[in-house]
Design a protein around this motif. Structure first.
Motif, PDB file in Angstrom:
ATOM      1  N   UNK A 154       0.850  -1.188   0.000  1.00 26.29           N
ATOM      2  CA  UNK A 154       0.000   0.000   0.000  1.00 26.29           C
ATOM      3  C   UNK A 154       0.878   1.227   0.000  1.00 26.29           C
ATOM      4  N   UNK A 155       0.586   2.154  -0.891  1.00 21.59           N
ATOM      5  CA  UNK A 155       1.483   3.297  -1.000  1.00 21.59           C
ATOM      6  C   UNK A 155       0.789   4.647  -0.823  1.00 21.59           C
ATOM      7  N   UNK A 156      -0.499   4.645  -0.447  1.00 20.87           N
ATOM      8  CA  UNK A 156      -1.168   5.932  -0.258  1.00 20.87           C
ATOM      9  C   UNK A 156      -1.327   6.304   1.218  1.00 20.87           C
ATOM     10  N   UNK A 157      -0.840   5.431   2.121  1.00 19.25           N
ATOM     11  CA  UNK A 157      -0.889   5.729   3.535  1.00 19.25           C
ATOM     12  C   UNK A 157      -2.210   5.428   4.221  1.00 19.25           C
ATOM     13  N   UNK A 158      -3.225   4.961   3.473  1.00 18.20           N
ATOM     14  CA  UNK A 158      -4.527   4.670   4.069  1.00 18.20           C
ATOM     15  C   UNK A 158      -5.114   3.334   3.632  1.00 18.20           C
ATOM     16  N   UNK A 159      -4.824   2.922   2.416  1.00  9.92           N
ATOM     17  CA  UNK A 159      -5.381   1.685   1.867  1.00  9.92           C
ATOM     18  C   UNK A 159      -4.255   0.662   1.699  1.00  9.92           C
ATOM     19  N   UNK A 215      -5.696  -2.936  16.591  1.00 13.48           N
ATOM     20  CA  UNK A 215      -6.487  -2.159  17.543  1.00 13.48           C
ATOM     21  C   UNK A 215      -7.244  -1.002  16.915  1.00 13.48           C
ATOM     22  N   UNK A 216      -7.172   0.139  17.576  1.00 10.52           N
ATOM     23  CA  UNK A 216      -7.931   1.319  17.170  1.00 10.52           C
ATOM     24  C   UNK A 216      -7.423   1.963  15.887  1.00 10.52           C
ATOM     25  N   UNK A 217      -6.294   1.505  15.390  1.00  4.04           N
ATOM     26  CA  UNK A 217      -5.774   2.067  14.136  1.00  4.04           C
ATOM     27  C   UNK A 217      -6.707   1.750  12.966  1.00  4.04           C
ATOM     28  N   UNK A 218      -7.426   0.606  13.085  1.00  7.42           N
ATOM     29  CA  UNK A 218      -8.379   0.248  12.037  1.00  7.42           C
ATOM     30  C   UNK A 218      -9.528   1.246  12.049  1.00  7.42           C
ATOM     31  N   UNK A 219      -9.832   1.789  10.882  1.00  9.73           N
ATOM     32  CA  UNK A 219     -10.889   2.782  10.786  1.00  9.73           C
ATOM     33  C   UNK A 219     -10.407   4.183  11.104  1.00  9.73           C
ATOM     34  N   UNK A 220      -9.182   4.278  11.579  1.00  7.91           N
ATOM     35  CA  UNK A 220      -8.580   5.578  11.870  1.00  7.91           C
ATOM     36  C   UNK A 220      -7.414   5.807  10.929  1.00  7.91           C
ATOM     37  N   UNK A 221      -6.227   5.490  11.426  1.00  8.31           N
ATOM     38  CA  UNK A 221      -5.023   5.640  10.604  1.00  8.31           C
ATOM     39  C   UNK A 221      -5.052   4.721   9.388  1.00  8.31           C
ATOM     40  N   UNK A 222      -5.673   3.568   9.555  1.00  6.25           N
ATOM     41  CA  UNK A 222      -5.783   2.602   8.459  1.00  6.25           C
ATOM     42  C   UNK A 222      -7.237   2.624   7.991  1.00  6.25           C
ATOM     43  N   UNK A 223      -7.461   3.208   6.836  1.00  4.65           N
ATOM     44  CA  UNK A 223      -8.824   3.335   6.325  1.00  4.65           C
ATOM     45  C   UNK A 223      -9.345   1.994   5.812  1.00  4.65           C
ATOM     46  N   UNK A 224      -8.492   1.254   5.112  1.00  2.00           N
ATOM     47  CA  UNK A 224      -8.926  -0.027   4.535  1.00  2.00           C
ATOM     48  C   UNK A 224      -7.743  -0.991   4.516  1.00  2.00           C
ATOM     49  N   UNK A 225      -8.040  -2.245   4.860  1.00  2.00           N
ATOM     50  CA  UNK A 225      -7.024  -3.293   4.858  1.00  2.00           C
ATOM     51  C   UNK A 225      -7.642  -4.571   4.293  1.00  2.00           C
ATOM     52  N   UNK A 226      -7.231  -4.935   3.100  1.00  2.00           N
ATOM     53  CA  UNK A 226      -7.685  -6.189   2.496  1.00  2.00           C
ATOM     54  C   UNK A 226      -6.769  -7.293   2.982  1.00  2.00           C
ATOM     55  N   UNK A 227      -7.366  -8.391   3.451  1.00  2.00           N
ATOM     56  CA  UNK A 227      -6.584  -9.483   4.028  1.00  2.00           C
ATOM     57  C   UNK A 227      -6.695 -10.766   3.229  1.00  2.00           C
ATOM     58  N   UNK A 228      -5.571 -11.468   3.156  1.00  5.24           N
ATOM     59  CA  UNK A 228      -5.523 -12.869   2.701  1.00  5.24           C
ATOM     60  C   UNK A 228      -4.779 -13.597   3.795  1.00  5.24           C
ATOM     61  N   UNK A 229      -5.456 -14.550   4.407  1.00  5.23           N
ATOM     62  CA  UNK A 229      -4.848 -15.271   5.519  1.00  5.23           C
ATOM     63  C   UNK A 229      -4.918 -16.763   5.276  1.00  5.23           C
ATOM     64  N   UNK A 230      -3.936 -17.471   5.832  1.00  2.00           N
ATOM     65  CA  UNK A 230      -3.968 -18.932   5.784  1.00  2.00           C
ATOM     66  C   UNK A 230      -3.020 -19.486   6.838  1.00  2.00           C
ATOM     67  N   UNK A 231      -3.305 -20.716   7.231  1.00  2.00           N
ATOM     68  CA  UNK A 231      -2.453 -21.387   8.217  1.00  2.00           C
ATOM     69  C   UNK A 231      -1.177 -21.859   7.539  1.00  2.00           C
ATOM     70  N   UNK A 232      -0.097 -21.880   8.292  1.00  2.00           N
ATOM     71  CA  UNK A 232       1.197 -22.346   7.765  1.00  2.00           C
ATOM     72  C   UNK A 232       1.191 -23.845   7.603  1.00  2.00           C
TER      73      UNK A 232
END
Length: 72
Positions: free
Chosen positions: A23-28, A55-72
């Motif tokens: 992410x290079x725009x500082x929010x997404x 924590x509280x950074x979500x919705x504040x400093x971090x406007x949007x975070x797309x996740x891809x998660x998986x177990x190792x």
């Protein structure tokens, strides 16, 4: 907030996780997290675990975070 800051927060909250954040725009951002602790958890539960590390950074400093998660 920069991608590397988010990566460090997730790595601190999920020790041993392999984390890549982009992410290079500082929010997404998008993150890929591979973590042993995700085993046996639904995708929704995995995402909640990641959000808890931010924590509280979500919705504040971090406007949007797309996740891809998986177990190792």
């Amino acid at each position: 907030m920069q991608a590397q800051d988010i990566q460090q927060l997730i790595e601190q909250g999920l020790p041993g996780a392999q984390v890549t954040v982009r992410g290079d725009d500082g929010q997404h951002f998008e993150a890929e997290i591979v973590y042993e602790g995700f085993a046996g958890h639904s995708v929704l539960a995995q995402h909640r675990m990641v959000y808890e590390t931010l924590g509280e950074r979500m919705g504040g400093e971090i406007h949007a975070l797309a996740l891809r998660t998986r177990a190792a």
